[in-house]
Design an enzyme around this catalytic site. Structure first.
Site, short mmCIF file in Angstrom:
data_model
loop_
_atom_site.label_atom_id
_atom_site.label_comp_id
_atom_site.label_asym_id
_atom_site.label_seq_id
_atom_site.Cartn_x
_atom_site.Cartn_y
_atom_site.Cartn_z
N ARG A 139 0.85 -1.19 0.00
CA ARG A 139 0.00 0.00 0.00
C ARG A 139 0.88 1.24 0.00
O ARG A 139 1.75 1.39 0.87
CB ARG A 139 -0.90 0.03 1.24
CG ARG A 139 -1.76 1.29 1.30
CD ARG A 139 -2.76 1.25 2.42
NE ARG A 139 -2.19 1.50 3.71
CZ ARG A 139 -2.14 2.71 4.32
NH1 ARG A 139 -2.62 3.77 3.71
NH2 ARG A 139 -1.62 2.82 5.51
N HIS A 155 -2.75 10.72 1.67
CA HIS A 155 -2.09 10.48 2.96
C HIS A 155 -1.45 11.80 3.37
O HIS A 155 -0.23 11.92 3.45
CB HIS A 155 -1.08 9.33 2.84
CG HIS A 155 -0.67 8.71 4.15
ND1 HIS A 155 -0.76 7.36 4.40
CD2 HIS A 155 -0.15 9.25 5.26
CE1 HIS A 155 -0.31 7.10 5.62
NE2 HIS A 155 0.07 8.24 6.17
N TYR A 201 -2.63 0.78 16.53
CA TYR A 201 -1.34 0.62 17.20
C TYR A 201 -1.50 0.38 18.69
O TYR A 201 -0.81 -0.43 19.28
CB TYR A 201 -0.48 1.88 17.00
CG TYR A 201 -0.05 2.10 15.57
CD1 TYR A 201 1.19 1.67 15.13
CD2 TYR A 201 -0.89 2.73 14.65
CE1 TYR A 201 1.60 1.86 13.82
CE2 TYR A 201 -0.49 2.92 13.33
CZ TYR A 201 0.75 2.48 12.92
OH TYR A 201 1.14 2.66 11.63
N GLU A 232 -6.57 7.75 7.45
CA GLU A 232 -6.72 8.34 8.78
C GLU A 232 -7.24 9.77 8.75
O GLU A 232 -6.56 10.69 9.24
CB GLU A 232 -5.39 8.28 9.54
CG GLU A 232 -4.87 6.89 9.76
CD GLU A 232 -3.55 6.87 10.53
OE1 GLU A 232 -3.04 7.93 10.91
OE2 GLU A 232 -3.02 5.77 10.74
N GLU A 285 -2.52 -0.75 8.68
CA GLU A 285 -1.30 -0.34 9.40
C GLU A 285 -1.31 -0.96 10.78
O GLU A 285 -2.34 -0.95 11.46
CB GLU A 285 -1.23 1.19 9.62
CG GLU A 285 -0.84 1.99 8.42
CD GLU A 285 -0.68 3.48 8.76
OE1 GLU A 285 -0.37 3.82 9.92
OE2 GLU A 285 -0.86 4.28 7.83
N ASN A 336 -6.35 0.94 10.77
CA ASN A 336 -5.00 1.18 11.31
C ASN A 336 -5.13 1.12 12.82
O ASN A 336 -6.02 1.76 13.40
CB ASN A 336 -4.47 2.55 10.90
CG ASN A 336 -4.20 2.65 9.40
OD1 ASN A 336 -4.37 1.68 8.67
ND2 ASN A 336 -3.76 3.82 8.97
O1 IFM Z 1 3.64 7.23 10.23
C1 IFM Z 1 2.30 7.20 10.58
C2 IFM Z 1 1.42 7.10 9.36
O2 IFM Z 1 1.66 8.13 8.45
C3 IFM Z 1 -0.03 7.15 9.74
N1 IFM Z 1 -0.32 6.17 10.77
C4 IFM Z 1 0.54 6.11 11.92
C5 IFM Z 1 1.99 6.01 11.47
C6 IFM Z 1 2.91 5.95 12.71
O3 IFM Z 1 2.75 7.11 13.48
#
Ligand code: IFM
Length: 458
Positions: free
Chosen positions: A89, A133, A303, A178, A360, A301
């Protein structure tokens, strides 16, 4: 599941069968890796402007050169092939193909993406193209950017160009990456371009980005036979930082802005009630039908959970805060909680009923080369192992997850944090532009091979 208490996922990622056709990939974005910001007729984006303002980025880093992927894409596709990726991607830099955002097309910019896409296809790697992005053409920012309702039309015209040029070879499209992040960080907190702190600007931008999403979905659907279209949302549990009554309210408010303001109107056709009241001024008759267009997948995405506290002086009444000190954290201080990932996948499945692609997930740290010139990153491997395991648990629980893209293929320009925060599974030496597979890249390659073998033999 928590990395402190469980060393291995319940069913180790290496040993389990994944759904047939499950995709293993990696993600990047244009401004974070391409560099060559003034080459071959590219126009400026809002990020080119921001990074050259003093004090905006740690150590004064810029994306001017970044990973020089614009010139080194062939080597990077070679790395993807070595790792064994099914899919990659990337995002298109809008100002590279339309230097002022609309009107005159930059043929050299389109040629670059032709070369990239053709190399991916030749390597057997499926291109996943994201239209946006975060690098809005600066010329459009000067017309009001996302605060201007015309932005939906500008974005639709840009989508026409991309669909006509690449739709013969690319079938997987994302409209936005995002949107919650770039609107909150860019219009409320001033952590990112365009660097505004204003509630009305934020609300206008949210609505116009939603309109732009709907318009681009229609364009892609009309112009690309067989297109599979989605949008990518960074969905993370919003937790109160403390036990003050205001902290809970702050977390609830952030949840509206971070997790709901985009997927709810895009997929379910309504703004959540409290948000609807606030945004009413910008919404015209018929807008929600324009925004809520059928899509084919949900890009997730994820984390870490995030933590909020009340701040009556802030634009939206909340402030972002660090995690509780006793929680396990990544090398950049993000809480590690694979259970939260599993639960988020389950929740997205229940609420939106779309196939999910994890677009992500990854681990940031200040990685260094050791004396042998290697990067040994066991913490990243443990994190990925636990999160991929949690994804397996979500699938076992019924979530329709069809692919996983690690963030990121390469170390890259981490926005306001510059180059100090490395998320890549491939190390980039920015002085020489040499690439080196980290131990995590080799681990990921092994996992992909093992997953394919188990899935094929089941
Ligand atoms: O680097 C970023 C990305 O551009 C968008 N999502 C989170 C990643 C890590 O912070």
């Amino acid at each position: 599941m928590n990395l402190e208490t469980v060393d291995r996922p319940v069913v180790p990622a290496a040993d389990r069968a994944w759904p047939p056709g499950f995709l293993w990939g990696a993600s990047t974005s244009a401004y974070q890796i391409e560099g060559a910001t003034t080459a071959d007729g590219r126009g400026a984006s809002i990020w080119d402007v921001r990074v050259h303002e003093p004090g905006r980025v740690t150590d004064g880093d810029t994306g001017d050169e970044a990973c020089d992927h614009y010139h080194r894409y062939a080597e990077d596709v070679g790395l993807m092939r070595r790792i064994g990726l099914d899919a990659y991607r990337f995002s298109v830099s809008w100002p590279r193909v339309l230097p002022t955002g609309r009107g005159t097309v930059n043929a050299a910019g389109l040629d670059f993406y032709d070369r990239l896409i053709d190399s991916l296809l030749a390597a057997g790697i499926e291109p996943w193209l994201c239209l946006y992005h975060w690098d809005l053409p600066q010329a459009l920012q000067e017309l009001g950017g996302w605060e201007n309702r015309d932005s939906a039309g500008w974005f639709a015209d840009y989508a026409v160009l991309i669909a006509r040029r690449f739709g013969d070879r690319v079938k997987r499209f994302a409209t936005f990456n995002e949107p919650a992040v770039f609107t909150i960080f860019g219009y409320v907190l001033d952590w990112q371009a365009p660097g505004i702190k204003n509630r009305d600007s934020y609300l206008a931008a949210v609505h116009h980005v939603n309109l732009a999403h709907g318009a681009a979905v229609d364009v892609l659907r009309d112009l690309v036979p067989g297109a599979q279209i989605g949008a990518i949302h960074n969905r993370q549990p919003c937790r109160p930082a403390g036990s003050e009554p205001g902290d809970l309210a702050a977390a609830e408010l952030m949840d509206l802005c971070w997790n709901q303001a985009f997927p709810e109107p895009q997929i379910r056709g309504t703004y959540p009630p409290r948000f609807a009241e606030a945004i009413e001024r910008w919404v015209k008759a018929g807008d929600l039908a324009r925004i809520c267009r059928p899509t084919d997948w949900f890009g997730l995405n994820h984390y870490s959970p995030i933590y909020m506290k009340a701040d009556p002086s802030a634009e939206l009444g909340f402030a972002w805060t660090g995690p509780p000190p006793d929680e396990p954290q990544t090398g950049v201080g993000w809480v590690i909680d694979a259970d939260a990932f599993r639960d988020t996948l389950a929740e997205v499945h229940r609420r939106y009923r779309l196939p999910i692609y994890v677009t992500e997930n990854g681990y940031g740290a200040d990685d260094r080369l050791d004396e042998r010139g290697e990067v040994v990153d066991p913490d990243r491997i443990r994190y990925l192992d636990a999160y991929i395991g949690a994804m397996g648990e979500a699938i076992d629980g019924g979530a329709d997850v069809r692919g996983y893209f690690v963030w990121s293929l390469l170390d890259n320009f981490e926005w306001g944090s510059g180059f100090g925060q490395r998320f890549g599974i491939v190390y980039v030496d920015y002085a020489t532009q040499q690439r080196r597979l980290k131990a995590s890249a080799k681990w990921y390659a092994d996992r992909i091979r093992a997953a394919r073998a188990v899935t094929a033999g089941r």
